[in-house]
Design a protein around this motif. Sequence first.
Motif, mmCIF file in Angstrom:
data_model
loop_
_atom_site.group_PDB
_atom_site.id
_atom_site.type_symbol
_atom_site.label_atom_id
_atom_site.label_comp_id
_atom_site.label_asym_id
_atom_site.label_seq_id
_atom_site.Cartn_x
_atom_site.Cartn_y
_atom_site.Cartn_z
ATOM 1 N N HIS A 69 0.715 -1.245 0.093
ATOM 2 C CA HIS A 69 -0.176 0.009 -0.086
ATOM 3 C C HIS A 69 0.976 1.239 -0.166
ATOM 4 O O HIS A 69 0.246 2.524 -0.787
ATOM 5 C CB HIS A 69 -0.967 -0.016 1.208
ATOM 6 C CG HIS A 69 -0.379 0.230 2.516
ATOM 7 N ND1 HIS A 69 0.606 -0.748 2.875
ATOM 8 C CD2 HIS A 69 -0.370 1.460 3.175
ATOM 9 C CE1 HIS A 69 1.003 -0.085 4.434
ATOM 10 N NE2 HIS A 69 0.545 1.251 4.347
ATOM 11 N N VAL A 114 -13.204 -4.693 2.009
ATOM 12 C CA VAL A 114 -13.240 -3.532 2.047
ATOM 13 C C VAL A 114 -13.284 -2.853 3.377
ATOM 14 O O VAL A 114 -12.536 -1.726 3.642
ATOM 15 C CB VAL A 114 -14.295 -2.935 1.200
ATOM 16 C CG1 VAL A 114 -14.601 -1.283 1.479
ATOM 17 C CG2 VAL A 114 -14.537 -3.282 0.025
ATOM 18 N N GLY A 115 -13.992 -3.491 4.420
ATOM 19 C CA GLY A 115 -13.998 -2.690 5.594
ATOM 20 C C GLY A 115 -12.565 -3.006 6.475
ATOM 21 O O GLY A 115 -12.101 -2.076 7.475
ATOM 22 N N SER A 141 -9.624 -0.911 4.367
ATOM 23 C CA SER A 141 -9.734 0.456 4.046
ATOM 24 C C SER A 141 -8.695 1.359 4.667
ATOM 25 O O SER A 141 -8.292 2.363 4.084
ATOM 26 C CB SER A 141 -11.314 0.875 4.563
ATOM 27 O OG SER A 141 -11.342 0.831 5.871
ATOM 28 N N LYS A 142 -8.101 1.069 5.781
ATOM 29 C CA LYS A 142 -7.073 1.836 6.260
ATOM 30 C C LYS A 142 -5.719 1.610 5.632
ATOM 31 O O LYS A 142 -4.911 2.672 5.589
ATOM 32 C CB LYS A 142 -6.856 1.262 7.750
ATOM 33 C CG LYS A 142 -6.411 -0.339 7.688
ATOM 34 C CD LYS A 142 -6.196 -0.724 9.294
ATOM 35 C CE LYS A 142 -5.791 -1.933 9.348
ATOM 36 N NZ LYS A 142 -5.584 -2.465 10.664
ATOM 37 N N THR A 172 -10.326 0.851 -1.712
ATOM 38 C CA THR A 172 -11.517 1.399 -1.792
ATOM 39 C C THR A 172 -12.766 0.457 -2.514
ATOM 40 O O THR A 172 -14.024 0.684 -2.407
ATOM 41 C CB THR A 172 -11.401 2.448 -2.836
ATOM 42 O OG1 THR A 172 -10.930 2.296 -4.223
ATOM 43 C CG2 THR A 172 -10.736 3.606 -2.216
ATOM 44 N N ASP A 173 -12.333 -0.531 -3.182
ATOM 45 C CA ASP A 173 -13.158 -1.567 -3.579
ATOM 46 C C ASP A 173 -12.469 -3.128 -3.774
ATOM 47 O O ASP A 173 -11.426 -3.128 -3.834
ATOM 48 C CB ASP A 173 -13.517 -1.210 -5.262
ATOM 49 C CG ASP A 173 -14.491 -2.199 -5.671
ATOM 50 O OD1 ASP A 173 -15.277 -2.839 -5.197
ATOM 51 O OD2 ASP A 173 -14.931 -1.998 -6.961
ATOM 52 N N SER A 226 -6.511 3.110 -3.606
ATOM 53 C CA SER A 226 -6.849 4.805 -3.856
ATOM 54 C C SER A 226 -6.250 5.363 -4.891
ATOM 55 O O SER A 226 -6.989 6.283 -5.385
ATOM 56 C CB SER A 226 -6.591 5.368 -2.520
ATOM 57 O OG SER A 226 -5.217 5.616 -2.227
#
Length: 469
Positions: free
Chosen positions: A60, A107-108, A111-112, A116-117, A168
């Motif tokens: 990420h 996603v939950g 997300s950090k 986003t999907d 993102s």
Amino acid sequence: MRRFLPQTLPVWVLLIVIAGLMISQVATLYIVARDRAAANDVVDLYRLNDRAYSLVQLMHDATPEERKATASGLFNATYALTVSDTPAVTSSIAGDDQLAELEDILVGRLSKFGITDARVRRDPATQEADTPDGRVVNKDVGQVERDLLVLAADFAQSDKLTASLRFSDGQWLNFTEPNTPAGPILSWDSLPLYSLIAGLIVVMSIWSLRRLTAPYRMMETAVNRIGNDLKSPPIAETGSREIRAAAKAVNAMQMRLRDYVEDREHLAAALAHDLRTPLTRMRLRLELLRKSPTREALAHDLADIESIASSVIDFAKFEVTEEKAERIDFWSLVESVADMFEDASFDEGATPTRGLVCIARPVALRRCITNLVQNAVTYGKKAHIGVRRSGDTITLSIRDEGPGIPQAKLDQVFGSFVRLEQSRNRETGGLGLGLTIARNIARGAGGEINLSNHPDGGLLTELRLPLAA
């Protein structure tokens, strides 16, 4: 259809046990397979979720070029991994509720890290293993390495889950996760164990059935033996409580039957003693009378009374006669009986057959054969005798030249005091006990007597006895 069905209770119970065993085994295997498939499915979703977290955590903070380099370094045929501007899973609609829920979880959870999907898709296996059935041919490797290679081949052949995660910055992380291979519940390795367990259950069932039905078999054997020989030794009262109770009941029944028959014998002996004394006095008094029709009629009546008394006494006494069974040369016995009757002869071509030995009471068996030959001579004029061996059976056939017996009455003539006036001359006598005594003697020796009308005329009487070992 009924002839193909079992005819005994133990076989029915055994078939029910085997059928129940098979149904329970199939049901158990089905339940285990279904539960294992459900468990494997949950494990596959967990593995995909865990791998997604690891990959996203690793990539990420990297630039798009660094992500592609990392993906290229981690790529392999089984666990494909790519980073691109387009998703591998093009549809944004999940294939089922499980995948839809997993997408929300991904996603939950991610997300950090800027996800986003998330999209997940089930894919069927498309890659074949390098060796047939995914099995390792090389025999030089160790067992652990062999198992690992086989498992890797199974993973390569299994269905897959393909996931696409969007960062993102719009870049997509695409990877595949093979499903856990679902091995067969029943394999060649486990089949011997299942067979052994099933075999043990069947053997135990047979043993249990034999134990449960032992009293019934014992009672059947004992009743047949008592029917053939009332003076047979009692059954040993050993075994389980039920078997001892059954043996005790059978022995008590045998003792009561013997007491009843012995009482009948004593009654017959008393009658014989009481009848002979007045009959002797009457004969002496007849001798004092002059010859006259009245004297001849009385003498004839006395002879009939003595014949009747003798027949009844013989019928009452033969069952309890203290005579042991012996090995008997059947041909010699039949030949000696035939010599007693002028109208009895052997069939043409009949030759003395030695080695036809049976086990019976000698005096009783002679009485049996004598009654049969005498009936043929008395009621059928002549007796044609034949002796033959059929397997383990000795057959004595006696054919007379009389009118025969109506088919419906062939079994009735074996009853006590039964005479057929339509086909037998009453003047030539008999009390209707000859065939009864003969059949009882034959059955006591393990044989049987059958009557039938011969196609060429006359009555055919067949005495069958088991051949001695």
